[in-house]
Design a protein around this motif. Structure first.
Motif, PDB file in Angstrom:
ATOM      1  N   GLY A  14      -1.554  -2.197  -2.554  1.00  0.00           N
ATOM      2  CA  GLY A  14      -1.997  -1.618  -3.820  1.00  0.00           C
ATOM      3  C   GLY A  14      -0.828  -1.266  -4.717  1.00  0.00           C
ATOM      4  O   GLY A  14       0.340  -1.449  -4.369  1.00  0.00           O
ATOM      5  N   THR A  15      -1.143  -0.750  -5.864  1.00  0.00           N
ATOM      6  CA  THR A  15      -0.135  -0.416  -6.862  1.00  0.00           C
ATOM      7  C   THR A  15       0.854   0.622  -6.355  1.00  0.00           C
ATOM      8  O   THR A  15       2.073   0.412  -6.373  1.00  0.00           O
ATOM      9  N   MET A  16       0.356   1.752  -5.867  1.00  0.00           N
ATOM     10  CA  MET A  16       1.234   2.833  -5.415  1.00  0.00           C
ATOM     11  C   MET A  16       1.931   2.464  -4.097  1.00  0.00           C
ATOM     12  O   MET A  16       3.136   2.632  -3.956  1.00  0.00           O
ATOM     13  N   GLY A  17       1.166   1.958  -3.150  1.00  0.00           N
ATOM     14  CA  GLY A  17       1.721   1.623  -1.836  1.00  0.00           C
ATOM     15  C   GLY A  17       2.779   0.533  -1.894  1.00  0.00           C
ATOM     16  O   GLY A  17       3.792   0.606  -1.194  1.00  0.00           O
ATOM     17  N   SER A  18       2.571  -0.468  -2.742  1.00  0.00           N
ATOM     18  CA  SER A  18       3.570  -1.544  -2.843  1.00  0.00           C
ATOM     19  C   SER A  18       4.864  -1.034  -3.470  1.00  0.00           C
ATOM     20  O   SER A  18       5.957  -1.477  -3.102  1.00  0.00           O
ATOM     21  N   SER A  19       4.761  -0.086  -4.382  1.00  0.00           N
ATOM     22  CA  SER A  19       5.970   0.518  -4.966  1.00  0.00           C
ATOM     23  C   SER A  19       6.733   1.326  -3.927  1.00  0.00           C
ATOM     24  O   SER A  19       7.963   1.258  -3.852  1.00  0.00           O
ATOM     25  N   VAL A  20       6.014   2.088  -3.114  1.00  0.00           N
ATOM     26  CA  VAL A  20       6.652   2.862  -2.047  1.00  0.00           C
ATOM     27  C   VAL A  20       7.289   1.917  -1.036  1.00  0.00           C
ATOM     28  O   VAL A  20       8.434   2.118  -0.627  1.00  0.00           O
ATOM     29  N   LEU A  21       6.572   0.875  -0.649  1.00  0.00           N
ATOM     30  CA  LEU A  21       7.112  -0.103   0.287  1.00  0.00           C
ATOM     31  C   LEU A  21       8.403  -0.714  -0.254  1.00  0.00           C
ATOM     32  O   LEU A  21       9.409  -0.798   0.445  1.00  0.00           O
ATOM     33  N   GLY A  22       8.391  -1.110  -1.518  1.00  0.00           N
ATOM     34  CA  GLY A  22       9.586  -1.695  -2.127  1.00  0.00           C
ATOM     35  C   GLY A  22      10.765  -0.745  -2.130  1.00  0.00           C
ATOM     36  O   GLY A  22      11.901  -1.143  -1.846  1.00  0.00           O
ATOM     37  N   ALA A  23      10.515   0.525  -2.432  1.00  0.00           N
ATOM     38  CA  ALA A  23      11.591   1.518  -2.458  1.00  0.00           C
ATOM     39  C   ALA A  23      12.147   1.758  -1.055  1.00  0.00           C
ATOM     40  O   ALA A  23      13.370   1.882  -0.875  1.00  0.00           O
ATOM     41  N   LEU A  24      11.270   1.821  -0.063  1.00  0.00           N
ATOM     42  CA  LEU A  24      11.727   2.021   1.314  1.00  0.00           C
ATOM     43  C   LEU A  24      12.557   0.835   1.791  1.00  0.00           C
ATOM     44  O   LEU A  24      13.611   1.012   2.416  1.00  0.00           O
ATOM     45  N   VAL A  25      12.107  -0.369   1.498  1.00  0.00           N
ATOM     46  CA  VAL A  25      12.839  -1.574   1.892  1.00  0.00           C
ATOM     47  C   VAL A  25      14.202  -1.602   1.204  1.00  0.00           C
ATOM     48  O   VAL A  25      15.228  -1.882   1.835  1.00  0.00           O
ATOM     49  N   ALA A  26      14.230  -1.269  -0.087  1.00  0.00           N
ATOM     50  CA  ALA A  26      15.492  -1.260  -0.833  1.00  0.00           C
ATOM     51  C   ALA A  26      16.478  -0.239  -0.267  1.00  0.00           C
ATOM     52  O   ALA A  26      17.693  -0.450  -0.307  1.00  0.00           O
ATOM     53  N   ALA A  27      15.936   0.843   0.283  1.00  0.00           N
ATOM     54  CA  ALA A  27      16.793   1.885   0.858  1.00  0.00           C
ATOM     55  C   ALA A  27      17.213   1.562   2.288  1.00  0.00           C
ATOM     56  O   ALA A  27      17.979   2.319   2.891  1.00  0.00           O
ATOM     57  N   GLY A  28      16.691   0.471   2.833  1.00  0.00           N
ATOM     58  CA  GLY A  28      17.050   0.084   4.189  1.00  0.00           C
ATOM     59  C   GLY A  28      16.301   0.853   5.264  1.00  0.00           C
ATOM     60  O   GLY A  28      16.722   0.882   6.423  1.00  0.00           O
ATOM     61  N   THR A  29      15.189   1.461   4.894  1.00  0.00           N
ATOM     62  CA  THR A  29      14.386   2.236   5.840  1.00  0.00           C
ATOM     63  C   THR A  29      13.525   1.304   6.678  1.00  0.00           C
ATOM     64  O   THR A  29      12.858   0.431   6.136  1.00  0.00           O
ATOM     65  N   PRO A  30      13.514   1.484   7.991  1.00  0.00           N
ATOM     66  CA  PRO A  30      12.602   0.682   8.819  1.00  0.00           C
ATOM     67  C   PRO A  30      11.150   1.021   8.465  1.00  0.00           C
ATOM     68  O   PRO A  30      10.779   2.194   8.417  1.00  0.00           O
ATOM     69  N   VAL A  31      10.354  -0.009   8.217  1.00  0.00           N
ATOM     70  CA  VAL A  31       8.988   0.187   7.744  1.00  0.00           C
ATOM     71  C   VAL A  31       8.006  -0.642   8.566  1.00  0.00           C
ATOM     72  O   VAL A  31       8.275  -1.774   8.928  1.00  0.00           O
ATOM     73  N   ARG A  32       6.847  -0.014   8.798  1.00  0.00           N
ATOM     74  CA  ARG A  32       5.693  -0.710   9.371  1.00  0.00           C
ATOM     75  C   ARG A  32       4.555  -0.512   8.381  1.00  0.00           C
ATOM     76  O   ARG A  32       4.392   0.571   7.822  1.00  0.00           O
ATOM     77  N   VAL A  33       3.772  -1.548   8.142  1.00  0.00           N
ATOM     78  CA  VAL A  33       2.583  -1.415   7.309  1.00  0.00           C
ATOM     79  C   VAL A  33       1.356  -1.603   8.187  1.00  0.00           C
ATOM     80  O   VAL A  33       1.376  -2.378   9.142  1.00  0.00           O
ATOM     81  N   LEU A  34       0.320  -0.854   7.881  1.00  0.00           N
ATOM     82  CA  LEU A  34      -0.966  -0.999   8.556  1.00  0.00           C
ATOM     83  C   LEU A  34      -1.876  -1.732   7.595  1.00  0.00           C
ATOM     84  O   LEU A  34      -2.128  -1.254   6.485  1.00  0.00           O
ATOM     85  N   GLN A  35      -2.324  -2.925   8.018  1.00  0.00           N
ATOM     86  CA  GLN A  35      -3.202  -3.727   7.174  1.00  0.00           C
ATOM     87  C   GLN A  35      -4.411  -4.173   7.981  1.00  0.00           C
ATOM     88  O   GLN A  35      -4.278  -4.547   9.143  1.00  0.00           O
ATOM     89  N   ARG A  36      -5.554  -4.169   7.319  1.00  0.00           N
ATOM     90  CA  ARG A  36      -6.780  -4.615   7.983  1.00  0.00           C
ATOM     91  C   ARG A  36      -6.777  -6.127   8.151  1.00  0.00           C
ATOM     92  O   ARG A  36      -7.252  -6.660   9.132  1.00  0.00           O
ATOM     93  N   LYS A  37      -6.233  -6.823   7.165  1.00  0.00           N
ATOM     94  CA  LYS A  37      -6.149  -8.281   7.200  1.00  0.00           C
ATOM     95  C   LYS A  37      -4.957  -8.691   6.344  1.00  0.00           C
ATOM     96  O   LYS A  37      -4.486  -7.915   5.514  1.00  0.00           O
ATOM     97  N   PRO A  38      -4.449  -9.902   6.544  1.00  0.00           N
ATOM     98  CA  PRO A  38      -3.316 -10.331   5.709  1.00  0.00           C
ATOM     99  C   PRO A  38      -3.700 -10.269   4.228  1.00  0.00           C
ATOM    100  O   PRO A  38      -4.800 -10.647   3.851  1.00  0.00           O
TER     101      PRO A  38
END
Length: 126
Positions: A14-38
């Motif tokens: 989504g709009t907010m979650g994808s922005s947070v994901l992008g910021a975390l990735v840019a900061a080098g933070t290890p990230v896991r996403v929970l998705q119901r389907k691809p």
């Protein structure tokens, strides 16, 4: 040496979650996403771990929390959003995971809630 925080992101398409994901990735933070389907469209970056599960399933949510220090949760526009949020909060509490919670809660009668969710979905698509 301090261990890096590992973050679980719910709502990463989504709009907010994808922005947070992008910021975390840019900061080098290890990230896991929970998705119901691809998601439709481009996949998450290759170094982001994807956990496939359903927020309605407490076992999936608990499993997604394994090894997580913090979670960012965007409430889905769904008729079961309250139950899903309660399941997620309980899993965070059990796993001692810090939680950042974002979302829109629609109140009122069934028809009113559905109309509000439809409006929110149109304005803030997942």
């Amino acid at each position: 040496m301090e261990e890096k925080i590992r973050v679980l992101v719910v709502g990463s398409t989504g709009t907010m979650g994808s922005s947070v994901l992008g910021a975390l990735v840019a900061a080098g933070t290890p990230v896991r996403v929970l998705q119901r389907k691809p998601p439709p469209g481009p996949p998450v970056p290759s170094h982001v771990e994807v956990f496939t599960g359903d927020l309605r399933n407490s076992n999936d949510v608990r499993a997604a929390m394994t090894g997580i220090s913090a979670a960012f949760y965007v409430s889905p526009h769904d008729d079961h959003e309250i139950d899903m949020a309660e399941t997620f909060i309980q899993a965070c509490e059990r796993a001692d995971v810090r939680l950042v919670f974002g979302g829109v809660h629609a109140t009122g009668g069934v028809l009113s809630r559905r109309l509000k969710r439809l409006l929110f979905s149109a304005m803030m698509p997942h």
